[in-house]
Design a protein around this motif. Sequence first.
Motif, short mmCIF file in Angstrom:
data_model
loop_
_atom_site.label_atom_id
_atom_site.label_comp_id
_atom_site.label_asym_id
_atom_site.label_seq_id
_atom_site.Cartn_x
_atom_site.Cartn_y
_atom_site.Cartn_z
N UNK A 3 0.70 -1.10 0.12
CA UNK A 3 -0.20 0.06 -0.06
C UNK A 3 0.82 1.24 0.00
N UNK A 4 0.36 2.32 -0.76
CA UNK A 4 1.36 3.29 -0.88
C UNK A 4 1.53 4.03 0.27
N UNK A 5 0.71 3.88 1.08
CA UNK A 5 0.50 4.57 2.68
C UNK A 5 1.79 4.23 3.40
N UNK A 6 2.23 2.98 3.16
CA UNK A 6 3.43 2.33 4.14
C UNK A 6 4.91 2.85 3.56
N UNK A 7 4.64 3.86 2.60
CA UNK A 7 6.18 4.20 2.25
C UNK A 7 6.39 5.51 2.53
N UNK A 8 7.50 5.63 3.50
CA UNK A 8 8.09 6.84 3.78
C UNK A 8 9.13 7.37 3.11
N UNK A 9 8.56 8.39 2.16
CA UNK A 9 9.42 9.00 1.14
C UNK A 9 10.60 10.03 1.91
N UNK A 10 11.68 9.86 1.36
CA UNK A 10 12.71 11.01 1.96
C UNK A 10 13.73 10.87 0.51
N UNK A 11 14.54 12.10 0.57
CA UNK A 11 15.63 12.32 -0.62
C UNK A 11 16.82 11.83 -0.02
N UNK A 12 17.71 11.37 -0.77
CA UNK A 12 18.85 10.86 -0.19
C UNK A 12 19.98 11.47 -1.29
N UNK A 13 20.97 11.74 -0.75
CA UNK A 13 22.22 12.48 -1.49
C UNK A 13 23.47 11.61 -1.09
N UNK A 14 24.53 11.09 -1.81
CA UNK A 14 25.48 10.42 -1.67
C UNK A 14 26.79 11.00 -2.11
N UNK A 15 26.73 12.38 -2.45
CA UNK A 15 27.65 13.14 -3.05
C UNK A 15 28.86 13.56 -2.14
N UNK A 16 30.04 13.59 -2.43
CA UNK A 16 30.97 13.42 -1.62
C UNK A 16 31.52 12.26 -0.76
N UNK A 17 30.54 11.23 -0.94
CA UNK A 17 31.07 10.19 -0.30
C UNK A 17 32.07 9.32 -0.71
N UNK A 18 33.14 8.89 -0.21
CA UNK A 18 34.31 8.35 -1.00
C UNK A 18 33.80 6.81 -1.11
N UNK A 19 34.60 5.97 -1.91
CA UNK A 19 34.29 4.63 -2.19
C UNK A 19 34.04 3.83 -1.09
N UNK A 20 35.20 3.79 -0.03
CA UNK A 20 35.16 2.97 1.05
C UNK A 20 33.99 3.36 2.25
N UNK A 21 33.60 4.67 2.22
CA UNK A 21 32.33 4.88 3.12
C UNK A 21 31.30 4.49 2.37
N UNK A 22 31.04 4.48 1.01
CA UNK A 22 29.84 4.00 0.23
C UNK A 22 29.83 2.69 0.41
N UNK A 23 30.77 1.92 0.25
CA UNK A 23 30.79 0.17 0.37
C UNK A 23 30.33 -0.13 1.85
N UNK A 24 30.95 0.57 2.88
CA UNK A 24 30.38 0.24 4.12
C UNK A 24 28.98 0.65 4.44
N UNK A 25 28.65 1.83 3.84
CA UNK A 25 27.29 2.07 4.16
C UNK A 25 26.40 1.12 3.53
#
Length: 142
Positions: free
Chosen positions: A105-127
Amino acid sequence: MLITGGCHCGNIRFTLDWSPEPVEIPARACTCSFCSKHGGVWTSCPTGALRVRIADTAQVSRYAFGTRTAEFHICARCGVVPVVSSRIGERLYAVVSVNAFENVPPGMLRHASASFDGEDEASRLARRAKNWIGDVEFEEQS
């Protein structure tokens, strides 16, 4: 909760066993140029299990850009991107598109934006290793 989804034509299908049962499902609208142009809104359940079935592998394009550490699985027939995967060490992780859900059901979705700009590769993989679905299997038919 067993969530089903897939691309428009059904070539790429998935089931996500979301455990424990969610009260709401985070829906992250990625702000990278690829996701912005494709309307990418992703979710994951680190304790869940994802099974992806591809009926015709010749009709799936895999696209990687930037750090080339994630593959977008694009159906060449209908153009939908239902799954993104990332291999970290010996393990495959993934997120799924909430736009490809069929029984949530669409009401179950909690929408938010997400930006990963500036994240280095090691941090990205760990996340990803911490937050993405870590129990992932792909079944390819042909």
